[in-house]
Scaffold this motif. Structure first.
Motif, short mmCIF file in Angstrom:
data_model
loop_
_atom_site.label_atom_id
_atom_site.label_comp_id
_atom_site.label_asym_id
_atom_site.label_seq_id
_atom_site.Cartn_x
_atom_site.Cartn_y
_atom_site.Cartn_z
N SER A 447 0.80 -1.23 0.00
CA SER A 447 0.00 0.00 0.00
C SER A 447 0.83 1.28 0.00
O SER A 447 0.34 2.30 -0.49
CB SER A 447 -0.97 0.00 1.19
OG SER A 447 -0.27 -0.11 2.41
N PRO A 448 2.08 1.30 0.50
CA PRO A 448 2.82 2.56 0.41
C PRO A 448 3.15 2.98 -1.02
O PRO A 448 3.11 4.16 -1.35
CB PRO A 448 4.10 2.26 1.21
CG PRO A 448 3.72 1.17 2.15
CD PRO A 448 2.76 0.33 1.38
N GLU A 449 3.50 2.02 -1.88
CA GLU A 449 3.92 2.39 -3.23
C GLU A 449 2.88 2.10 -4.31
O GLU A 449 2.93 2.69 -5.40
CB GLU A 449 5.22 1.66 -3.60
CG GLU A 449 5.14 0.13 -3.65
CD GLU A 449 5.51 -0.54 -2.36
OE1 GLU A 449 6.11 -1.62 -2.40
OE2 GLU A 449 5.20 0.01 -1.30
N ALA A 450 1.93 1.20 -4.07
CA ALA A 450 1.00 0.77 -5.11
C ALA A 450 0.08 1.88 -5.62
O ALA A 450 -0.16 1.98 -6.82
CB ALA A 450 0.17 -0.41 -4.63
N PRO A 451 -0.50 2.76 -4.76
CA PRO A 451 -1.42 3.77 -5.29
C PRO A 451 -0.82 4.66 -6.37
O PRO A 451 -1.50 5.01 -7.35
CB PRO A 451 -1.80 4.57 -4.04
CG PRO A 451 -1.69 3.59 -2.92
CD PRO A 451 -0.51 2.75 -3.29
N SER A 452 0.45 5.02 -6.25
CA SER A 452 1.06 5.86 -7.29
C SER A 452 1.21 5.08 -8.59
O SER A 452 1.06 5.64 -9.69
CB SER A 452 2.42 6.37 -6.82
OG SER A 452 3.31 5.29 -6.55
N VAL A 453 1.52 3.78 -8.49
CA VAL A 453 1.60 2.94 -9.70
C VAL A 453 0.24 2.89 -10.38
O VAL A 453 0.13 3.03 -11.61
CB VAL A 453 2.08 1.52 -9.33
CG1 VAL A 453 2.07 0.62 -10.56
CG2 VAL A 453 3.47 1.56 -8.71
N LEU A 454 -0.83 2.70 -9.61
CA LEU A 454 -2.18 2.61 -10.17
C LEU A 454 -2.63 3.95 -10.75
O LEU A 454 -3.25 4.01 -11.81
CB LEU A 454 -3.15 2.15 -9.09
CG LEU A 454 -2.92 0.72 -8.55
CD1 LEU A 454 -3.77 0.49 -7.31
CD2 LEU A 454 -3.25 -0.31 -9.63
N GLU A 455 -2.31 5.03 -10.05
CA GLU A 455 -2.79 6.35 -10.48
C GLU A 455 -2.23 6.72 -11.85
O GLU A 455 -2.91 7.35 -12.66
CB GLU A 455 -2.39 7.40 -9.44
CG GLU A 455 -3.05 8.75 -9.68
CD GLU A 455 -2.77 9.71 -8.55
OE1 GLU A 455 -3.15 10.89 -8.69
OE2 GLU A 455 -2.17 9.30 -7.53
N GLN A 489 6.38 -3.94 -10.70
CA GLN A 489 6.77 -2.98 -9.66
C GLN A 489 6.36 -3.38 -8.25
O GLN A 489 7.04 -3.03 -7.28
CB GLN A 489 6.19 -1.60 -10.00
CG GLN A 489 6.68 -1.07 -11.35
CD GLN A 489 6.05 0.25 -11.72
OE1 GLN A 489 6.14 1.22 -10.96
NE2 GLN A 489 5.40 0.31 -12.87
N VAL A 490 5.23 -4.05 -8.11
CA VAL A 490 4.77 -4.47 -6.77
C VAL A 490 4.27 -5.90 -6.85
O VAL A 490 3.10 -6.18 -6.63
CB VAL A 490 3.67 -3.51 -6.24
CG1 VAL A 490 4.25 -2.18 -5.83
CG2 VAL A 490 2.57 -3.29 -7.27
N PRO A 491 5.13 -6.87 -7.17
CA PRO A 491 4.67 -8.20 -7.57
C PRO A 491 3.99 -8.99 -6.46
O PRO A 491 4.26 -8.82 -5.28
CB PRO A 491 5.96 -8.89 -8.02
CG PRO A 491 7.04 -8.17 -7.29
CD PRO A 491 6.59 -6.75 -7.19
N GLY A 492 3.10 -9.87 -6.89
CA GLY A 492 2.41 -10.83 -6.04
C GLY A 492 1.73 -11.83 -6.95
O GLY A 492 1.70 -11.65 -8.17
N LEU A 493 1.16 -12.88 -6.40
CA LEU A 493 0.39 -13.82 -7.21
C LEU A 493 -1.06 -13.36 -7.33
O LEU A 493 -1.72 -13.57 -8.34
CB LEU A 493 0.45 -15.22 -6.60
CG LEU A 493 -0.22 -16.34 -7.41
CD1 LEU A 493 0.41 -16.48 -8.78
CD2 LEU A 493 -0.14 -17.66 -6.65
N LEU A 494 -1.56 -12.70 -6.28
CA LEU A 494 -2.88 -12.08 -6.30
C LEU A 494 -2.74 -10.65 -5.77
O LEU A 494 -1.96 -10.39 -4.84
CB LEU A 494 -3.88 -12.84 -5.41
CG LEU A 494 -4.65 -13.99 -6.01
CD1 LEU A 494 -5.62 -14.55 -4.96
CD2 LEU A 494 -5.42 -13.60 -7.26
N TYR A 495 -3.52 -9.74 -6.37
CA TYR A 495 -3.53 -8.34 -5.93
C TYR A 495 -4.92 -8.01 -5.35
O TYR A 495 -5.94 -8.33 -5.97
CB TYR A 495 -3.22 -7.40 -7.09
CG TYR A 495 -1.90 -7.70 -7.75
CD1 TYR A 495 -0.70 -7.35 -7.13
CD2 TYR A 495 -1.84 -8.36 -8.98
CE1 TYR A 495 0.52 -7.63 -7.71
CE2 TYR A 495 -0.62 -8.64 -9.58
CZ TYR A 495 0.56 -8.27 -8.94
OH TYR A 495 1.77 -8.56 -9.52
#
Length: 768
Positions: A447-455, A489-495
């Motif tokens: 959550s610290p970095e993901a919102p900027s990636v999504l935006e 940039q923010v990898p996972g198997l599920l988001y």
């Protein structure tokens, strides 16, 4: 006049057409650095010139590649060696135009210089053969300008052309025999460097300016007169002025300092014959720079430094006693480096640093080490495509850091969008606490970095709430781009991303769940009531859900009938459980386990609740007789339903796909095909027929004559191919024909619907 792109190599021309081509080509392209004369080919009559065969040469892109040049040259050489040699002349002219264009913009490589020499030799021979002496003379002049001392071998040029070269050299060039000290001094005539190792050079007749220079010596300049056809001998010596240092470095691009003063940056590549000694011998010649010369070095104690970013600097004190050349040993800079040591490292796992794969210093060991330059890093360890470990760390030069690895499937929490700060903070805290208790997933807080990636990709509370109000699935968002950005940039198997509905009380939220590639880039949406602990448990259970791959099979197909209040058997699978219990078509099932059944749905529910291998007691009616039979249920493969029922046992597609990926890691051949088939069906439902085809074509399912098997695979393969477009229709028909050939093959399980009639219907729709 016909443009060049209408000319086809290999076309044969009459002699008059060849003469016209030669004249037209020479007039259009010219011979660089030499004049052309209008009276060339004086014996050619005007009517002999076929204008339709003349060639206009376009300006070529200077970035031509060597393969293209060599291909054209081979074509021209083939024509030159054939029965109609003049037909090669236009191609040689084309090559000359291409080489000239490149020479004027970026210069010629040694291979292209040799190609230019061969082209000019061939043109000279052809002009002599065609009776064009002035064009041949111009070509010889161009040859001598390129290589004044050229002496072609007999196999490279005709005796007539060799004689013409010698004659024109004697009439326009003179020979200078040079004896220079030092022998490796640079010699230039009128500013053009000439090679003196052979002892003599050729130069154009007339007054010329000769210069000599070499680092560590005073330069010399002299006026000389060169007479055509004559030789002159000159002995020249340079006076020593200072010491010089010569050195090569690894890596290339190092900055060189002497007493703190920059003397430049190493470049190029070490010449052939360079043999590094000592520790430098561990590396290839190509890893070292060309020699850098430090000129005008004064006597005394000097400090040499070699620096480059990311490497440890080299420093050495030198005593310069004489004005001579000092050859330094090759300088090898050591990279700045720390080490990561990975504990509990799983066999076969891979390491990524800032998203890029890296190999351990020593592969195959239980505690691998990775050397890295100092800095901050995001380190990820993955096993296959499903399990991961992620951490951020700061590494210093010469530091050794221990990293303990714990791999689990990654559930990347992307944050909470929308709502007021309090609601968002509470929901974030609740999700982190609730999902951390999952028995399957390793929760990773992105959550610290993901919102900027999504935006950056247009995904925010506004866009997702708009989809909620419209009841849609946010189709206006580029979900493939979102998936790719998250994976990188923010990898996972599920988001998992939560969006609070913008009502006055903020009572409802939607949780968007998106799988990592190769999952379809289409999110699922789950509803979540804020402050409801049961809803949070339900969300966790949904994320932990698993796809059922097997079910119990009765070995019979039953239907509801208006003629009877109980389900009726319409088909019995050969060698199945029902046949073993002597059930036949037309029997009526009136009860299961002592309880009555009145519909197919009730019977299906009782069978699904049982386990494979379990025996069910059925009350059967055949005509006026009622009897009790025991049926030992058989196992059957289970394929995902085409349209999942709400509240059923099939999880949302993103979660289902992730579950199938996890199961694939430990699956054997008897199960792997079924996992792949279910993955392909999810891709097909997600409008990715190409992805589905790729998976389906790899499947090797059991070749069973009944139930779920290869015919099921072929059926869905035919559907996916048909969706790809007209060019795949023949392949789609073949797949559907194979599926239709097995009358007892089934779609979703051994007691399910038949494939053959559906395959025939689709074939009819495809015109097959």
């Amino acid at each position: 006049m016909k443009p060049l792109d209408t000319f086809r190599p290999g076309q044969r021309h009459a002699r008059s057409a060849a003469l016209a081509l030669a004249l037209g080509f020479a007039a259009l392209t010219g011979i660089a650095h030499t004049p052309l004369h209008a009276q060339a080919f004086q014996g050619v009559e005007e009517e002999d010139l076929d204008e339709s065969e003349s060639l206009a040469i376009p300006v070529e892109d200077p970035g031509l590649n060597v393969d293209e040049l060599n291909s054209l040259m081979a074509e021209a050489e083939s024509l030159f060696a054939g029965a109609d040699r003049p037909a090669a002349l236009p191609l040689y002219g084309h090559l000359l135009g291409m080489l000239d264009a490149q020479d004027q913009t970026r210069g010629l490589e040694p291979e292209q210089q040799e190609l230019l020499r061969r082209v000019l030799l061939r043109r000279g021979d052809l002009y002599l053969e065609l009776g064009g002496p002035e064009l041949a003379q111009d070509t010889v002049a161009r040859l001598l300008a390129v290589e004044p001392g050229i002496r072609p071998a007999p196999q490279d040029a005709s005796p007539e052309l060799i004689a013409a070269i010698d004659e024109q050299r004697r009439s326009t060039l003179g020979e200078v025999n040079l004896i220079v000290d030092p022998f490796d001094a640079q010699v230039k005539i009128d500013g053009r460097e000439v090679a003196t190792l052979d002892g003599s050079v050729w130069a154009e007749a007339g007054p010329r300016v000769l210069t000599l220079s070499r680092p560590g010596y005073s330069s010399l300049e002299r006026q000389i007169d060169i007479e055509a056809g004559r030789a002159v001998t000159l002995e020249l010596a340079l006076e020593r002025s200072s010491a010089i240092l010569r050195l090569n470095t690894r890596p290339i691009g190092a900055q060189i300092y002497l007493d703190g003063v920059s003397f430049g940056v190493t470049s190029g590549t070490a010449e052939e014959g360079f043999l590094p000694q000592g520790a430098a011998a561990l590396y290839r010649r190509e890893e070292f720079s060309d020699e850098l010369v430090l000129d005008a070095v004064e006597p005394g104690l000097r400090v040499l430094e070699v620096r480059q970013d990311g490497f440890r600097s080299y420093r050495m004190e030198l005593r310069i006693d004489e004005a001579i050349d000092y050859q330094m040993p090759p300088v090898v800079l050591e990279p700045q480096s720390g080490q990561l040591v990975f504990g509990d490292f799983p066999l076969g796992a891979t390491i990524q640093v800032d998203g890029e794969p890296v190999e351990p210093d020593v592969p195959g060991v239980s505690r691998p080490r990775v050397s890295l330059p100092p800095g901050g890093y995001h380190v990820t360890v993955t096993a296959g495509s499903t399990r991961m470990f992620s951490t951020r760390l700061q590494l210093s030069d010469r530091q050794t850091m221990e990293v303990q690895v714990k791999l689990r499937p990654g559930l990347a929490f992307l944050g909470v969008l929308g709502g007021d700060e309090r609601d968002a903070a509470n929901l974030r805290k609740g999700l982190l606490l609730g999902l951390a208790e999952s028995e399957r997933w390793a929760l990773i807080d992105r959550s610290p970095e993901a919102p900027s990636v999504l935006e950056r990709l247009g995904v925010d509370g506004v866009s997702l709430r708009a989809a909620l109000r419209g009841g849609g699935d946010a189709r206006g968002i580029d979900w493939p781009a979102v998936q790719a950005a998250l994976d990188a940039q923010v990898p996972g198997l599920l988001y998992v991303l939560a969006v609070i509905d913008q009502d006055l009380l903020g009572r409802q939220a939607a949780v968007w769940v998106l799988g990592a590639a190769p999952s379809p880039p289409r999110p699922d949406r789950l509803e979540l009531k804020l402050g409801d602990s049961a809803a949070m448990l339900g969300l966790r259970d949904t994320l932990d859900a698993s796809v059922p791959l097997r079910r119990a099979s009765l070995g019979a197909v039953v239907v509801d009938s208006d003629a009877d209040p109980h389900p009726v058997v319409v088909h019995v699978t050969p060698a199945g459980a029902a046949e073993a219990a002597e059930i036949t078509a037309g029997d009526v099932i009136v009860g299961v386990g002592g309880l009555p059944v009145s519909s197919k749905a009730e019977l299906e529910e009782r069978v699904l609740a049982a386990e494979s291998g379990e025996s069910l007691e059925l009350a059967m009616q055949r005509g006026p007789e009622t009897r009790s039979v025991r049926v030992r249920l058989a196992p059957s493969p289970r394929v995902l339903a085409s349209s999942p029922a709400p509240g059923g046992d099939q999880p949302p597609e993103s979660i289902a796909f992730a579950d199938l990926v996890l199961k694939s890691e430990s699956a054997d051949d008897s199960t792997r095909w079924l996992l792949q088939l279910n993955q392909a069906l999810i891709l097909l439902r997600a409008d990715d027929p190409a992805g589905a085809v790729q998976v389906l074509r790899r499947i090797r399912a059991p070749q069973t004559s009944h139930g779920v098997g290869q015919a099921t695979v072929d059926y869905y393969l035919g559907i996916a191919l048909a969706r790809l477009g007209p060019e795949y229709l023949d392949d789609a028909r073949k797949a559907l024909e194979r599926a239709a050939a097995l009358p007892d093959a089934r779609r979703h399980h051994a007691d399910g619907a038949w494939i053959a009639p559906r395959a025939r219907a689709r074939l009819q729709n495809l015109g097959g």
